[in-house]
Design an enzyme around this catalytic site. Structure first.
Site, PDB file in Angstrom:
ATOM      1  N   HIS A   1       0.822  -1.206   0.000  1.00 32.88           N
ATOM      2  CA  HIS A   1       0.000   0.000   0.000  1.00 32.88           C
ATOM      3  C   HIS A   1       0.858   1.259   0.000  1.00 32.88           C
ATOM      4  O   HIS A   1       2.079   1.212   0.192  1.00 32.88           O
ATOM      5  CB  HIS A   1      -0.952   0.005   1.207  1.00 32.88           C
ATOM      6  CG  HIS A   1      -0.275   0.023   2.544  1.00 32.88           C
ATOM      7  ND1 HIS A   1       0.285   1.156   3.090  1.00 32.88           N
ATOM      8  CD2 HIS A   1      -0.072  -0.967   3.459  1.00 32.88           C
ATOM      9  CE1 HIS A   1       0.800   0.873   4.289  1.00 32.88           C
ATOM     10  NE2 HIS A   1       0.603  -0.416   4.536  1.00 32.88           N
TER      11      HIS A   1
ATOM     12  N   CYS B   1       3.103  -5.022   6.592  1.00 35.22           N
ATOM     13  CA  CYS B   1       2.721  -4.562   5.261  1.00 35.22           C
ATOM     14  C   CYS B   1       3.921  -3.975   4.517  1.00 35.22           C
ATOM     15  O   CYS B   1       4.909  -3.575   5.121  1.00 35.22           O
ATOM     16  CB  CYS B   1       1.608  -3.519   5.347  1.00 35.22           C
ATOM     17  SG  CYS B   1      -0.006  -4.210   5.803  1.00 35.22           S
TER      18      CYS B   1
END
Length: 209
Positions: A169, A185
């Site tokens: 992301h 992440c």
């Protein structure tokens, strides 16, 4: 006439920036220590939304090594595959013929590292962030949910990996690119994740090393 000259200046500035991204030798000659890029004369850099045509959104505090660029990358993976090298802080989008598009990334901090192979099962623009229960337990001050937008930690785009809680992301903290900072992440600048988002299809293979 004045407006025409201004438009030409902006176009030339954009070409200079693209050249810097595509040609590391050119780019490195323009860098100060610790800066991502030196903007062309007359162009200012801001980490917020530009207010006029002579402002450029970017982060001047990321090493030039993490600029998006095509590199030599021999691999047995098929074109279109994403390979994440967490040690080197690079994400490779395999192009084939021994080449890949390389992006700088931020990765998991100590204790949150992981590796494996997954598929992209969902794509989202300006995604809503719902911190998992485990994260909220560690950080009680976090909201139960945050709507997508410039202040959202997931940034401009997100690629969801299988049934895991992990995503590739964007970020509202671009200075963390090249660092071990996340809870697992993979972070990219908003500009880079938007570029990657447009290239990636659902069910794309993602290999995290």
């Amino acid at each position: 006439m004045v407006e025409t000259k201004r438009l030409i200046s902006v176009v030339l500035a954009g070409l200079l920036l693209l050249t810097a991204q595509a040609a590391p030798g050119f780019a490195e000659g323009r860098f100060q220590q610790g800066w991502r890029f030196a903007p062309p004369p007359g162009i200012t850099v801001t980490d917020q939304r530009p207010r006029h045509a002579l402002a450029l959104q970017g982060n001047p505090y990321v090493s030039p090594a993490y600029l998006r660029q095509v590199v030599t990358y021999p691999t047995g993976e098929r074109s279109g595959t994403i390979v994440v090298d967490t040690t080197a802080h690079f994400l490779y989008f395999v192009l084939g013929d021994g080449r890949a598009l390389r992006y700088g990334i931020g990765v998991a901090r100590d204790g949150f590292e992981w590796n494996g192979t997954h598929r992209v099962t969902r794509k989202a623009e300006w995604p809503t962030w719902t911190p998992p229960a485990e994260m909220r337990q560690r950080q009680p001050e976090l909201p139960a949910q945050m709507a997508g937008g410039p202040d959202n930690p997931l940034g401009a785009r997100a690629l969801y990996l299988g049934s895991t809680l992990y995503r590739i992301h964007g970020t509202n903290q671009p200075w963390t690119i090249g660092q071990n900072v996340s809870s697992g992440c993979i972070r990219m600048t908003n500009q880079d994740v938007t570029d990657l988002y447009g290239r990636v299809q659902l069910n794309t293979k993602v290999v995290v090393l």
